[in-house]
Design an enzyme around this catalytic site. Structure first.
Site, PDB file in Angstrom:
ATOM      1  N   CYS A  13       0.837  -1.199   0.000  1.00  0.00           N
ATOM      2  CA  CYS A  13       0.000   0.000   0.000  1.00  0.00           C
ATOM      3  C   CYS A  13       0.872   1.251   0.000  1.00  0.00           C
ATOM      4  O   CYS A  13       2.102   1.178   0.078  1.00  0.00           O
ATOM      5  CB  CYS A  13      -0.935   0.016   1.213  1.00  0.00           C
ATOM      6  N   CYS A  16       3.294   1.630   2.868  1.00  0.00           N
ATOM      7  CA  CYS A  16       4.539   0.867   2.722  1.00  0.00           C
ATOM      8  C   CYS A  16       5.549   1.675   1.917  1.00  0.00           C
ATOM      9  O   CYS A  16       6.722   1.773   2.273  1.00  0.00           O
ATOM     10  CB  CYS A  16       4.269  -0.461   2.012  1.00  0.00           C
ATOM     11  N   ASP A 421       3.606  20.952 -35.592  1.00  0.00           N
ATOM     12  CA  ASP A 421       4.649  21.411 -36.502  1.00  0.00           C
ATOM     13  C   ASP A 421       4.324  20.789 -37.863  1.00  0.00           C
ATOM     14  O   ASP A 421       3.515  19.860 -37.955  1.00  0.00           O
ATOM     15  CB  ASP A 421       6.015  20.946 -36.003  1.00  0.00           C
ATOM     16  N   ASP A 603       8.877  17.575 -34.035  1.00  0.00           N
ATOM     17  CA  ASP A 603       9.938  16.575 -34.156  1.00  0.00           C
ATOM     18  C   ASP A 603      11.317  17.153 -34.389  1.00  0.00           C
ATOM     19  O   ASP A 603      12.309  16.431 -34.356  1.00  0.00           O
ATOM     20  CB  ASP A 603       9.616  15.606 -35.313  1.00  0.00           C
ATOM     21  N   ASP A 607      11.747  22.704 -32.526  1.00  0.00           N
ATOM     22  CA  ASP A 607      10.501  22.525 -31.774  1.00  0.00           C
ATOM     23  C   ASP A 607      10.745  22.302 -30.279  1.00  0.00           C
ATOM     24  O   ASP A 607       9.796  22.357 -29.492  1.00  0.00           O
ATOM     25  CB  ASP A 607       9.722  21.317 -32.318  1.00  0.00           C
TER      26      ASP A 607
END
Length: 708
Positions: A13, A16, A421, A603, A607
């Site tokens: 949990c 922990c 772009d 890309d 950019d």
């Protein structure tokens, strides 16, 4: 500094994870990340410090958890596992002793000797010892660290029932105090619940586990003897090294990242891209470890092994994203951190209220307070967000969508604008040389200059020119650099300055804006180059899908107005902003962000600032390295096809988180008063508590097939 990545078992949990996190930070470590869902723990410490690693591992073991791949294992220190080392074995062991205690609950069955208090003590004692060995140890350690976990509640409830029964055993009327079966059933059913929880959490990791090839891959290694005769022999992929030669035949896995020396093949890269359609590969093409050769045969040399492979990088990225805590989890974490003390106080008030206000017997009041302790579930609140995030990240990764952090997965729900772009994003980036003109030099010299400059750029146009015009007698540069938004600039050893740039850089030399690249030397225009680019086949459908979802589409490019307008008209993009420098792109994104959250898809190197500035930056897998580093999301399928899925997954993951948190809160809000007023027995409460986590896991796993 060295980054350490460990697998820690036994965390169930948020508490922990907080305990481990607090311990590691207390030891002075930096950049600590703990993910209890996958058991991934990472931190940084000074290099070559194995002694410190061993100490840290002992410290984590002392908290009640197990480091599966720690320094002790690397040093060859064998650890003997306990027979009762997992919840399933503990459950089975306890069940053997608990079932006889529950026989009297079967209608019409009454075995007199099983009602004897000494027999019940004898049956309960092994269960209590095993239960306290796990719950008791964990509870004490968590209390000592100042972060009480759920095991405190279980240990308190079981111990209260056991001590009460044990006290009664030594009185004149022991039959009035027999709650040994309550102790045994609480411990047994919580072990069952923990096992169900572990199994449920494992299912949320299913897609992430599929990213790894679990079986050992055998590779056909090539070696040469003294007479240069070729020999092929099998070797396990884990023993391959960079530079080794390997033969890969039809139907075989690619053992590690490699490059084709000879041959052709159709390769299924679905494990990385999510696309099952085979990709044709030839000499000098790269293959990704874990992909499958559908047909053909190739000789390759290994380019990366182990942690340096693409698959390892992807897994590391997904694991790091899982360890990140999105904003929505912070409230649940705060509540989880104080949950145990609050529930303990409610249990005490339940005991006193039922005893003094409700005028119930001490026995009945105690049972109700035990039910409150057992039915409370802080794990559900801690599990609500990580379970949904794990499934969302896993499905995304299986479809070639990589989220670098969980925050980007969550904020996708608010995206109202997508900015594209143009070159390499909406278009394929696979340029073909269309025409050129040499104005002040011979054609061969123009080609030599252009190649010598563009070979140092990763821009798609530059790659096209170097592919078409490869020359042997290239120029040698004293200085070479790529200027964002303009192009390449180089100075040779004689001090001559050369450029391969866009029109902006040569506006003073020519008014003709129609060409892609202009070549200059010492401020003199030497010639120009035109290339042709195709629009990505999936781009129009993606833009249409986004607009149907109410998302505004914008084209933001450094290219000319004419070329941008042509692309926008073809695709139906609503707004066009052309001829922008990287600085202007950055400002535009800031302006769009001020209106509504923005996703930027790009890309190129130009950019990168805009990708970092956007609410969510999205890059393509064949983008420049700096663009991929600046983006929060990477699309691995070499295109835009899965962009709508990425946005949809973000929204639906957040919806799932909301549903999980609602269930976790409403469960505890209803269950606690129901138990306090005596409508739930501790036994039934223990069972329902375990099932509450299963409900969250099942709801999260729905994301695997939910239409997004």
């Amino acid at each position: 500094m060295e980054k350490v990545n460990w697998k820690v078992e036994g965390m169930s949990c948020t508490n922990c994870a907080l305990t481990v996190h607090k311990y590691l930070e207390g030891e002075g470590l930096s950049n600590v990340k703990v993910n209890f869902i996958g058991g991934d723990v990472s931190f940084e410490l000074p290099k070559d410090n194995d002694a410190h690693k061993l100490e840290l591992e002992k410290g984590i073991e002392g908290l009640g958890y197990h480091v599966a791949n720690g320094a002790a294992q690397a040093a060859g220190v064998a650890k003997k596992k306990k027979w009762l080392h997992n919840h399933w074995r503990r459950f089975l062991f306890c069940l053997v002793f608990t079932l006889p205690l529950m026989v009297h609950m079967i209608p019409g069955v009454h075995i007199h000797w099983l009602m004897n208090h000494w027999v019940q003590l004898a049956l309960t004692l092994p269960v209590y010892i095993v239960g306290m060995d796990f719950f008791g140890r964990s509870a004490i350690r968590s209390l000592l660290k100042g972060i009480p976990n759920m095991n405190v509640l279980v240990a308190l409830g079981a111990t209260a029932a056991f001590v009460y029964s044990l006290t009664g055993t030594f009185t004149a009327n022991p039959a009035n105090y027999l709650f040994y079966e309550t102790t045994a059933t609480i411990i047994t059913l919580v072990f069952l619940g923990n096992w169900l929880e572990d199994k449920s959490v494992e299912t949320t990791q299913e897609n992430i586990r599929k990213l790894t090839v679990t079986q050992k891959i055998m590779a056909n290694m090539i070696a040469y003897d003294d007479q240069y005769q070729e020999h092929v022999f099998p070797v396990e992929s884990q023993y391959l090294k960079v530079g080794d030669l390997v033969l890969i035949n039809s139907g075989e896995y690619v053992p590690m990242d490699c490059k084709i020396l000879s041959g052709t093949a159709s390769v299924n890269e679905a494990i990385v891209t999510g696309e099952s359609a085979p990709v044709e590969k030839k000499m000098n093409d790269k293959l990704i470890g874990g992909s499958i050769v559908d047909s053909g045969s190739v000789k390759v040399y290994i380019t990366a092994v182990g942690e340096d492979t693409v698959m390892s990088h992807i897994l590391r990225m997904v694991q790091e994203a899982q360890a990140e805590k999105p904003p929505v989890q912070q409230l649940a974490d705060k509540i989880s951190a104080v949950f145990v003390p609050v529930v303990t106080s409610i249990a005490l008030l339940t005991l006193l209220g039922n005893l003094f206000i409700g005028n119930h017997t001490f026995t009945e009041s105690l049972l109700r307070s035990i039910a409150v302790l057992v039915i409370a579930c802080p794990c559900a609140m801690g599990l609500a967000t990580p379970a949904a995030i794990a499934v969302g990240l896993g499905r995304a990764a299986r479809n070639g969508i990589l989220f670098k952090n969980a925050r980007s997965l969550e904020v996708f729900r608010n995206i109202k604008q997508v900015v594209f772009d143009k070159t390499g994003t909406l278009t394929t980036g696979q340029f073909a040389l269309r025409r050129f003109a040499a104005l002040a030099v011979e054609e061969e010299e123009l080609k030599q200059i252009a190649y010598s400059l563009e070979k140092h750029s990763s821009h798609p146009i530059a790659r096209c020119i170097t592919r078409e015009w490869k020359v042997k007698n290239e120029l040698r540069w004293g200085k070479i650099e790529e200027v964002k938004g303009l192009g390449m600039q180089g100075t040779d050893k004689e001090g001559n300055r050369y450029e391969a740039v866009s029109h902006k850089a040569v506006a003073a030399l020519t008014s003709d804006t129609t060409h892609n690249v202009y070549i200059t030397r010492n401020g003199v225009l030497l010639g120009w180059i035109d290339v042709a680019d195709e629009i990505r086949p999936e781009a129009k459908a993606v833009v249409a899908q986004l607009q149907q979802s109410g998302i505004k589409t914008i084209l933001l490019s450094g290219d000319t107005k004419e070329k941008c307008a042509q692309v926008a008209t073809t695709l139906g993009i609503e707004e066009v902003v052309a001829e922008q420098t990287p600085e202007q792109k950055l400002q535009r994104i800031a302006d769009y962000n001020a209106v509504a959250p923005v996703a930027m898809v790009g890309d190129g190197i130009n950019d990168a600032p805009a990708l970092a500035k956007a609410t969510v930056g999205i890059s393509l897998s064949d983008a420049s390295q700096i663009a991929m580093q600046s983006a929060q999301v990477v699309l691995m399928n070499h295109g835009l096809k899965h962009l709508p899925m990425a946005l949809g997954l973000g929204r639906h993951t957040y919806v799932t988180i909301q549903q999980n948190l609602f269930w976790a809160f409403i469960y505890n809000i209803i269950a606690l008063p129901v138990a306090a007023f005596g409508y739930l027995s501790p036994t039934f409460g223990a069972l329902v508590m375990g099932l509450s986590d299963v409900v969250l896991a099942i709801n999260s796993v729905r994301l695997n097939w939910k239409k997004v």
